[in-house]
Design a protein around this motif. Structure first.
Motif, PDB file in Angstrom:
ATOM      1  N   LYS A 122      16.495   3.165 -17.276  1.00  0.00           N
ATOM      2  CA  LYS A 122      14.927   3.051 -17.086  1.00  0.00           C
ATOM      3  C   LYS A 122      14.074   3.166 -16.055  1.00  0.00           C
ATOM      4  N   GLU A 123      13.121   3.207 -15.482  1.00  0.00           N
ATOM      5  CA  GLU A 123      12.240   3.740 -14.666  1.00  0.00           C
ATOM      6  C   GLU A 123      11.597   1.665 -14.500  1.00  0.00           C
ATOM      7  N   VAL A 124      11.383   1.521 -14.256  1.00  0.00           N
ATOM      8  CA  VAL A 124      11.111  -0.407 -13.920  1.00  0.00           C
ATOM      9  C   VAL A 124      10.378  -0.166 -12.504  1.00  0.00           C
ATOM     10  N   THR A 125       9.082  -1.819 -12.947  1.00  0.00           N
ATOM     11  CA  THR A 125       8.337  -1.913 -12.150  1.00  0.00           C
ATOM     12  C   THR A 125       9.031  -2.613 -10.803  1.00  0.00           C
ATOM     13  N   LYS A 126       8.753  -2.485  -9.346  1.00  0.00           N
ATOM     14  CA  LYS A 126       9.726  -2.877  -8.395  1.00  0.00           C
ATOM     15  C   LYS A 126       8.283  -3.996  -7.290  1.00  0.00           C
ATOM     16  N   LYS A 127       7.835  -4.659  -6.918  1.00  0.00           N
ATOM     17  CA  LYS A 127       7.010  -5.238  -6.319  1.00  0.00           C
ATOM     18  C   LYS A 127       7.138  -5.197  -5.225  1.00  0.00           C
ATOM     19  N   VAL A 128       6.543  -4.933  -4.022  1.00  0.00           N
ATOM     20  CA  VAL A 128       6.671  -5.031  -2.465  1.00  0.00           C
ATOM     21  C   VAL A 128       5.201  -5.323  -1.737  1.00  0.00           C
ATOM     22  N   SER A 129       5.234  -5.597  -0.087  1.00  0.00           N
ATOM     23  CA  SER A 129       4.773  -5.909   0.317  1.00  0.00           C
ATOM     24  C   SER A 129       3.720  -4.351   0.665  1.00  0.00           C
ATOM     25  N   ALA A 130       2.664  -4.478   1.328  1.00  0.00           N
ATOM     26  CA  ALA A 130       2.292  -2.582   1.385  1.00  0.00           C
ATOM     27  C   ALA A 130       2.582  -2.215   3.107  1.00  0.00           C
ATOM     28  N   GLY A 131       2.686  -3.199   4.434  1.00  0.00           N
ATOM     29  CA  GLY A 131       3.828  -3.002   5.577  1.00  0.00           C
ATOM     30  C   GLY A 131       1.939  -2.843   6.501  1.00  0.00           C
ATOM     31  N   ASN A 132       2.272  -2.964   7.349  1.00  0.00           N
ATOM     32  CA  ASN A 132       1.768  -2.168   8.871  1.00  0.00           C
ATOM     33  C   ASN A 132       1.177  -4.713   8.753  1.00  0.00           C
ATOM     34  N   LEU A 133       0.970  -5.219   8.766  1.00  0.00           N
ATOM     35  CA  LEU A 133       0.905  -6.362   8.893  1.00  0.00           C
ATOM     36  C   LEU A 133      -0.168  -6.749   7.217  1.00  0.00           C
ATOM     37  N   SER A 134       0.031  -6.297   6.132  1.00  0.00           N
ATOM     38  CA  SER A 134      -0.527  -6.729   5.058  1.00  0.00           C
ATOM     39  C   SER A 134       0.355  -7.662   4.139  1.00  0.00           C
ATOM     40  N   SER A 135      -0.253  -8.392   3.444  1.00  0.00           N
ATOM     41  CA  SER A 135      -0.120  -9.365   2.789  1.00  0.00           C
ATOM     42  C   SER A 135      -0.037  -9.050   0.861  1.00  0.00           C
ATOM     43  N   THR A 136      -0.608  -7.649   1.034  1.00  0.00           N
ATOM     44  CA  THR A 136      -0.791  -7.763  -0.661  1.00  0.00           C
ATOM     45  C   THR A 136       0.074  -7.212  -0.885  1.00  0.00           C
ATOM     46  N   ILE A 137       0.760  -6.677  -2.356  1.00  0.00           N
ATOM     47  CA  ILE A 137       1.826  -6.633  -2.853  1.00  0.00           C
ATOM     48  C   ILE A 137       1.047  -5.691  -4.096  1.00  0.00           C
ATOM     49  N   SER A 138       2.319  -4.894  -3.745  1.00  0.00           N
ATOM     50  CA  SER A 138       1.878  -3.654  -4.726  1.00  0.00           C
ATOM     51  C   SER A 138       3.189  -3.318  -5.740  1.00  0.00           C
ATOM     52  N   SER A 139       2.648  -2.733  -6.683  1.00  0.00           N
ATOM     53  CA  SER A 139       3.706  -2.020  -7.593  1.00  0.00           C
ATOM     54  C   SER A 139       3.735  -1.021  -6.974  1.00  0.00           C
ATOM     55  N   TYR A 140       5.149  -0.802  -7.795  1.00  0.00           N
ATOM     56  CA  TYR A 140       5.734   0.555  -7.543  1.00  0.00           C
ATOM     57  C   TYR A 140       6.961   0.795  -8.836  1.00  0.00           C
ATOM     58  N   THR A 141       6.951   2.365  -9.206  1.00  0.00           N
ATOM     59  CA  THR A 141       8.055   3.104 -10.404  1.00  0.00           C
ATOM     60  C   THR A 141       8.455   3.403  -9.978  1.00  0.00           C
ATOM     61  N   ASP A 142       9.942   2.799 -10.540  1.00  0.00           N
ATOM     62  CA  ASP A 142      11.814   3.318  -9.580  1.00  0.00           C
ATOM     63  C   ASP A 142      12.365   3.221 -10.401  1.00  0.00           C
ATOM     64  N   THR A 143      13.178   3.972 -10.276  1.00  0.00           N
ATOM     65  CA  THR A 143      14.765   4.227 -10.836  1.00  0.00           C
ATOM     66  C   THR A 143      15.139   3.656  -9.821  1.00  0.00           C
ATOM     67  N   LEU A 144      15.583   4.030  -9.103  1.00  0.00           N
ATOM     68  CA  LEU A 144      16.808   4.069  -7.751  1.00  0.00           C
ATOM     69  C   LEU A 144      15.464   3.160  -6.807  1.00  0.00           C
ATOM     70  N   PHE A 145      16.199   1.824  -5.930  1.00  0.00           N
ATOM     71  CA  PHE A 145      15.467   0.933  -5.598  1.00  0.00           C
ATOM     72  C   PHE A 145      16.260  -0.019  -3.882  1.00  0.00           C
ATOM     73  N   LEU A 146      15.800  -0.225  -3.518  1.00  0.00           N
ATOM     74  CA  LEU A 146      16.165  -1.102  -2.614  1.00  0.00           C
ATOM     75  C   LEU A 146      16.102  -2.498  -3.052  1.00  0.00           C
ATOM     76  N   PHE A 147      16.926  -3.763  -2.865  1.00  0.00           N
ATOM     77  CA  PHE A 147      16.325  -5.079  -3.010  1.00  0.00           C
ATOM     78  C   PHE A 147      14.957  -5.388  -2.479  1.00  0.00           C
ATOM     79  N   ALA A 148      14.415  -6.330  -2.493  1.00  0.00           N
ATOM     80  CA  ALA A 148      14.125  -7.263  -1.707  1.00  0.00           C
ATOM     81  C   ALA A 148      14.340  -8.399  -1.204  1.00  0.00           C
TER      82      ALA A 148
END
Length: 214
Positions: A122-148
Motif C-alpha cells: 500500500k502507498e503510505v504518507t511519510k513525513k520528512v524535513s525539506a533538507g538544506n537547513l529547512s525546518s519545514t516538514i513535507s509529506s510524500y507518498t511512498d511504498t518503499l522508504f527509509l526510516f526517519a
C-alpha cells in the motif's frame, strides 16, 4: 484451515508460512494481533538474492488514499547486499523527496520485488524535513522508504522533529543493529541533518544515531 474469504493457516503458524495474499487479508481485516507479533520474519527474494523482512509496526503508517492505517509495516532485518549513496554529491538539498536513493527504491528496487508482494503493498504518507537547513516538514507518498531518525529512536538528535513516531520494533538498541554479510554496519535514514546541508542521518553499527555525507 479456516474459510473467511481466503484460506488462512491457524494462529501460531510462522509468518514465513503465510502467502502475501494471506498476510494482506489479515492486515486489511484488522486480524494482525491474532496472527502475528512485532519482529516476526518472512523471506523475500529481491532480484537474485533472498532477504529477511520483519514486522516493525502494527497500524502505524497512514495510507495515502486516506482510508486509515496500513495494518502492517515491514522493514529489512539486515541491509541490502549493495551499498547506495543518498545522492551523487554531498548535498541534502531537496531532502528525501528528490534524493537519488528514493528514486532507486521507486525504480530499480521496486521492479525486483516478486509480483505477489507488489500486488499487496500500500502507498503510505511519510513525513520528512525539506533538507538544506529547512525546518519545514513535507509529506510524500511512498511504498518503499527509509526510516526517519524519530521513527527509529523515538527522539531527534540530528534531524528536525515531526518526521513520524517510533516504530514498536525499535525500542531497544539491539533491534536497531543491521548487518551486511554478517557484520554490523551503518545504515541510512531518510532524515536530512537539521544543521548541515550535506548530511543525512544514519544508524551506526552499534545501534546509536549517526550520520554521513550524502
Amino acid at each position: 484451515w479456516v474459510k473467511i474469504g481466503v484460506s488462512l493457516p491457524p494462529a501460531g503458524t510462522p509468518l514465513n508460512n503465510f502467502t502475501w495474499a494471506q498476510i494482506d487479508y489479515i492486515s486489511e481485516n484488522d486480524l494482525v494481533s491474532d496472527y502475528f507479533n512485532i519482529g516476526d520474519t518472512k523471506n523475500v527474494t529481491i532480484g537474485s538474492a533472498t532477504y529477511v523482512v520483519e514486522i516493525v509496526g502494527f497500524s502505524h503508517d497512514d495510507k495515502a488514499d486516506g482510508s486509515g492505517k496500513a495494518g502492517l509495516t515491514f522493514g529489512l532485518k539486515d541491509c541490502l547486499n549493495t551499498a547506495y549513496q543518498m545522492n551523487s554529491s554531498i548535498t541534502n538539498v531537496g531532502g528525501w523527496g528528490s534524493c537519488a536513493l528514493r528514486a532507486m527504491l521507486r525504480g530499480d528496487i521496486w521492479n525486483k520485488l516478486p509480483s505477489d508482494l507488489l500486488g499487496v503493498i500500500k502507498e503510505v504518507t511519510k513525513k520528512v524535513s525539506a533538507g538544506n537547513l529547512s525546518s519545514t516538514i513535507s509529506s510524500y507518498t511512498d511504498t518503499l522508504f527509509l526510516f526517519a531518525e524519530k521513527e527509529i529512536f523515538g527522539s531527534t538528535q540530528y534531524s528536525v522533529n515531526g518526521e513520524g513516531t517510533q516504530y514498536a520494533r525499535f525500542t531497544t538498541s539491539n533491534t536497531r543493529i543491521k548487518k551486511l554479510n554478517g557484520s554490523a554496519t551503518d545504515w541510512w535514514l531518510r532524515s536530512p541533518y537539521s544543521d548541515n546541508t550535506g548530511y543525512f542521518c544514519a544508524v551506526a553499527s552499534d545501534g546509536t544515531t549517526s550520520g554521513h555525507n550524502a
